[in-house]
Design an enzyme around this catalytic site. Structure first.
Site, PDB file in Angstrom:
ATOM      1  N   LYS A  94      30.975  27.482  86.222  1.00  0.00           N
ATOM      2  CA  LYS A  94      31.136  28.815  85.844  1.00  0.00           C
ATOM      3  C   LYS A  94      31.853  29.740  86.824  1.00  0.00           C
ATOM      4  CE  LYS A  94      27.660  28.246  82.109  1.00  0.00           C
ATOM      5  NZ  LYS A  94      26.238  28.468  81.962  1.00  0.00           N
ATOM      6  N   GLN A 119      20.867  30.792  83.852  1.00  0.00           N
ATOM      7  CA  GLN A 119      21.070  29.498  83.442  1.00  0.00           C
ATOM      8  C   GLN A 119      19.729  28.644  82.937  1.00  0.00           C
ATOM      9  OE1 GLN A 119      24.050  27.809  83.629  1.00  0.00           O
ATOM     10  NE2 GLN A 119      23.371  26.152  82.579  1.00  0.00           N
ATOM     11  N   ASP A 175      26.010  35.608  77.490  1.00  0.00           N
ATOM     12  CA  ASP A 175      25.791  34.289  76.715  1.00  0.00           C
ATOM     13  C   ASP A 175      25.322  34.769  75.251  1.00  0.00           C
ATOM     14  OD1 ASP A 175      25.920  32.251  78.411  1.00  0.00           O
ATOM     15  OD2 ASP A 175      23.567  32.311  79.210  1.00  0.00           O
TER      16      ASP A 175
HETATM   17  C1  BQF Z   1      34.150  19.259  80.209  1.00  0.00           C
HETATM   18  C2  BQF Z   1      25.146  22.867  78.597  1.00  0.00           C
HETATM   19  C3  BQF Z   1      23.716  21.376  77.456  1.00  0.00           C
HETATM   20  C4  BQF Z   1      22.511  22.433  77.740  1.00  0.00           C
HETATM   21  C5  BQF Z   1      22.835  23.497  78.719  1.00  0.00           C
HETATM   22  C6  BQF Z   1      33.164  21.289  80.794  1.00  0.00           C
HETATM   23  C7  BQF Z   1      31.006  22.235  81.038  1.00  0.00           C
HETATM   24  C8  BQF Z   1      30.378  20.695  80.553  1.00  0.00           C
HETATM   25  C9  BQF Z   1      31.439  19.819  80.290  1.00  0.00           C
HETATM   26  C10 BQF Z   1      29.954  22.967  81.342  1.00  0.00           C
HETATM   27  C11 BQF Z   1      26.585  23.100  79.232  1.00  0.00           C
HETATM   28  C12 BQF Z   1      27.700  22.236  78.687  1.00  0.00           C
HETATM   29  C13 BQF Z   1      26.612  24.235  79.925  1.00  0.00           C
HETATM   30  C14 BQF Z   1      32.849  20.109  80.644  1.00  0.00           C
HETATM   31  C15 BQF Z   1      28.190  24.494  80.589  1.00  0.00           C
HETATM   32  C16 BQF Z   1      28.925  23.038  78.775  1.00  0.00           C
HETATM   33  O1  BQF Z   1      35.025  18.957  81.012  1.00  0.00           O
HETATM   34  O2  BQF Z   1      33.735  18.478  79.059  1.00  0.00           O
HETATM   35  C17 BQF Z   1      32.271  22.263  81.361  1.00  0.00           C
HETATM   36  O3  BQF Z   1      29.968  23.618  82.414  1.00  0.00           O
HETATM   37  N1  BQF Z   1      29.019  23.434  80.482  1.00  0.00           N
HETATM   38  C18 BQF Z   1      25.464  25.109  80.198  1.00  0.00           C
HETATM   39  O4  BQF Z   1      25.749  26.161  81.135  1.00  0.00           O
HETATM   40  O5  BQF Z   1      24.625  24.598  79.847  1.00  0.00           O
HETATM   41  C19 BQF Z   1      24.250  23.778  79.007  1.00  0.00           C
HETATM   42  C20 BQF Z   1      24.862  21.857  77.718  1.00  0.00           C
END
Ligand code: BQF
Length: 289
Positions: free
Chosen positions: A52, A96, A119
């Site tokens: 992020k 987060q 969010d």
């Molecule tokens: C990619 C998330 C489950 C629970 C809490 C790029 C992200 C992930 C994959 C990423 C996720 C999933 C995030 C890819 C943020 C997505 O290239 O496929 C970016 O950073 N995510 C989160 O903040 O909390 C989560 C999944």
């Protein structure tokens, strides 16, 4: 073989659009700012926060990270959120998730100003989504909707089946596709762990959204020929002694032979989640007084 939906490329395109908008705002003396609150040492959370912040940098958005040990008190977190609510250079606040068990997530989310809730998790903003009022949309559902819009995959009159009922993905995704207008007007079904005959329902989906959190849950037999399959899962699985890889909730190898379109993992929905966060933060900055 299905068409691959390149979420990384579409996310880059959106990031460029956001950067242009940030450029316009800066002429008025406004630099969008995001505050990210990270609690504890969850390795996945650390990766997500890094993703992020890197994305913010690319878009010209200022980001600050506020880190706490897992033992931090609820009171201390609430005080920090109150401080961020009152800071004019902070346009967006993101806590987060997940938070440690001794902290009430609902209480923390409710403390964020709805005007800075990038969010889209605050109850007031969830209510607005359900009522069809303009609000910050949760980033993952909004990202999925953008993928479909930009690939010109129509949703109107289509049967969208969402697997999973989380507050972060499943529930808001269902309401988003139910809305009137572009990227909406779908007939929506949510199925979950207690659904009977789940595969019979998923087989009826024109657009199938997998947000279960179980690697390779969706098998080819559960998917209609030519369906559009959106894989929201991010599961790290061991493949050797000291080696792991990311897989989605969909048995990609077999389902991709049957689907008309499919998102990969990584590089599908994940990057879109991040791109929509940038979009929301820039929208929040436009609300600055
Ligand atoms: C990619 C998330 C489950 C629970 C809490 C790029 C992200 C992930 C994959 C990423 C996720 C999933 C995030 C890819 C943020 C997505 O290239 O496929 C970016 O950073 N995510 C989160 O903040 O909390 C989560 C999944």
């Amino acid at each position: 073989m299905a068409n691959l939906i390149d979420g990384k490329a579409i996310a880059e395109q959106i990031t460029n659009e956001v950067r242009a908008e940030v450029g316009e705002l800066s002429k008025k003396g406004i630099i969008p700012g995001l505050a990210v609150v990270l609690v504890g040492e969850n390795p996945a959370s650390k990766v997500y926060v890094r993703n992020k912040q890197k994305a913010c940098e690319k878009a010209g958005i200022t980001s600050i990270k506020i880190s706490y040990e897992a033992t931090v008190s609820e009171k201390e977190l609430l005080e920090k959120i109150c401080e961020l609510n009152n800071k004019k250079e902070v346009d967006g606040i993101l806590v987060q998730l997940p938070l440690p068990k001794h902290i009430d997530e609902n209480k923390i989310i409710s403390a964020i100003s709805p005007l800075k809730d990038v969010d889209g998790f605050h109850p007031e903003n969830v209510g607005k989504l359900v009522l069809g009022q303009k609000t910050f949309l949760p980033c993952t559902p909004a990202g999925i909707q953008q993928l479909l819009i930009r690939k010109e995959i129509a949703t109107a009159g289509k049967h969208v089946v969402v697997i999973g009922r989380s507050n972060i993905v499943g529930k808001p995704a269902a309401f988003l596709f139910l809305q009137k207008g572009i990227g909406g007007d779908a007939t929506v079904t949510i199925v979950h762990s207690r659904t009977k005959n789940l595969a019979e329902i998923t087989k009826q989906a024109d657009i199938l959204i997998a947000a279960i959190g179980v690697p390779n849950f969706v098998k080819a037999e559960m998917v209609k020929e030519e369906a559009v399959v959106i894989d929201v899962g991010i599961n790290r699985v061991e493949i050797g002694e000291n080696e792991s890889k990311l897989v989605g909730d969909v048995d990609f190898e077999n389902v991709s032979k049957k689907a008309s379109f499919i998102t990969p993992v990584p590089g599908g929905v994940g990057p879109m989640t991040i791109a929509m966060l940038l979009k929301n933060t820039t929208e929040a900055a436009k609300l600055r007084v």
